[in-house]
Design a protein around this motif. Structure first.
Motif, PDB file in Angstrom:
ATOM      1  N   ARG A 118      19.270  -0.964 -28.040  1.00  6.87           N
ATOM      2  CA  ARG A 118      20.694  -1.067 -27.682  1.00  6.87           C
ATOM      3  C   ARG A 118      21.577  -0.574 -28.829  1.00  6.87           C
ATOM      4  N   LEU A 121      21.435   3.228 -28.815  1.00  6.63           N
ATOM      5  CA  LEU A 121      22.212   3.777 -27.703  1.00  6.63           C
ATOM      6  C   LEU A 121      23.706   3.613 -27.949  1.00  6.63           C
ATOM      7  N   ASP A 122      24.104   2.473 -28.493  1.00  4.94           N
ATOM      8  CA  ASP A 122      25.515   2.237 -28.788  1.00  4.94           C
ATOM      9  C   ASP A 122      26.018   3.239 -29.818  1.00  4.94           C
ATOM     10  N   ALA A 125      26.323   6.657 -28.184  1.00  2.00           N
ATOM     11  CA  ALA A 125      27.470   6.688 -27.274  1.00  2.00           C
ATOM     12  C   ALA A 125      28.774   6.831 -28.052  1.00  2.00           C
ATOM     13  N   ARG A 126      28.879   6.137 -29.174  1.00  2.00           N
ATOM     14  CA  ARG A 126      30.094   6.251 -29.983  1.00  2.00           C
ATOM     15  C   ARG A 126      30.222   7.644 -30.602  1.00  2.00           C
ATOM     16  N   SER A 129      31.459   9.809 -27.845  1.00  2.00           N
ATOM     17  CA  SER A 129      32.879   9.536 -27.610  1.00  2.00           C
ATOM     18  C   SER A 129      33.739  10.220 -28.669  1.00  2.00           C
ATOM     19  N   ARG A 141      30.424  10.060 -19.141  1.00  2.00           N
ATOM     20  CA  ARG A 141      30.162   8.651 -19.402  1.00  2.00           C
ATOM     21  C   ARG A 141      29.210   8.595 -20.599  1.00  2.00           C
ATOM     22  N   ASP A 143      27.822   6.315 -22.478  1.00  2.00           N
ATOM     23  CA  ASP A 143      26.647   5.430 -22.525  1.00  2.00           C
ATOM     24  C   ASP A 143      25.507   5.980 -21.692  1.00  2.00           C
TER      25      ASP A 143
END
Length: 201
Positions: A118, A121-122, A125-126, A129, A141, A143
């Motif tokens: 997690r 992945l976080d 994802a950041r 972004s 998206r 994530d």
């Protein structure tokens, strides 16, 4: 004393996994009494969670250390992915937990690996972004894309060598650019369209 306890815990979890590690073992490796450990950590689970927190911090540091200032965003992203995969494969505790899950299905080991995943992945994802904010990644998206990238790299690095042989860094980068970058990169015409949409918005 706390440092000695933490070092001993790392050795124990790396060698015996979660299930096989006991507070007695940690005390023996640290050269302290079991009671001394309980002054700092109320249980094996608390000590394990502390170790996981350190690993998650190391995940972030590994990704950041792979980034090269001034390099292309996607070069840095691909290099970061490779670094995360290498970290996960080389880290003694992570490797032992993965082995323990395969052999015994220990729930705490499974949850520990899930927490590390997690965090990875976080972080991805950041990073995606941030790419959208910079105008180099098309709106998506983050994530979900992070999950696909992570799973794809995991499968390629784990499974492909047994089928197709050695993978060089260039192989991985060409795969990444050919399969993912064209889909992720915000093209000039899309950027202009997005700007026009913002003007009308």
């Amino acid at each position: 004393m706390r440092d000695r306890i933490e070092d001993a815990a790392k050795r124990a979890f790396s060698e015996f996994g979660y299930k096989g590690t006991t507070m007695d073992q940690i005390a023996r490796l640290a050269g302290v009494s079991k009671g001394a450990i309980y002054l700092h950590f109320p249980s094996k689970e608390a000590l394990f969670q502390h170790m996981l927190g350190e690993i998650i911090q190391q995940v972030r540091e590994a990704f950041e250390s792979s980034q090269r200032e001034g390099d292309d965003y996607f070069h840095n992203l691909e290099r970061g992915l490779r670094t995360l995969m290498q970290f996960r494969g080389d880290h003694a505790i992570v490797s032992k937990l993965a082995q323990e899950v395969r052999q015994f299905g220990t729930e705490q080991a499974r949850e520990g690996l899930a927490a590390i995943e997690r965090a990875i992945l976080d972080y991805l994802a950041r990073y995606l972004s941030r790419g959208m904010e910079l105008g180099v990644v098309r709106p998506c998206r983050a994530d979900l894309v992070a999950f696909v990238l992570f799973r794809a790299y995991t499968a390629v690095l784990r499974d492909f060598p047994s089928v197709g042989g050695h993978l060089a860094e260039d192989d991985l980068y060409h795969l990444f650019t050919g399969v993912f970058v064209d889909g992720l990169r915000l093209r000039a015409d899309e950027e202009q369209g997005q700007a026009r949409g913002n003007e009308w918005g």
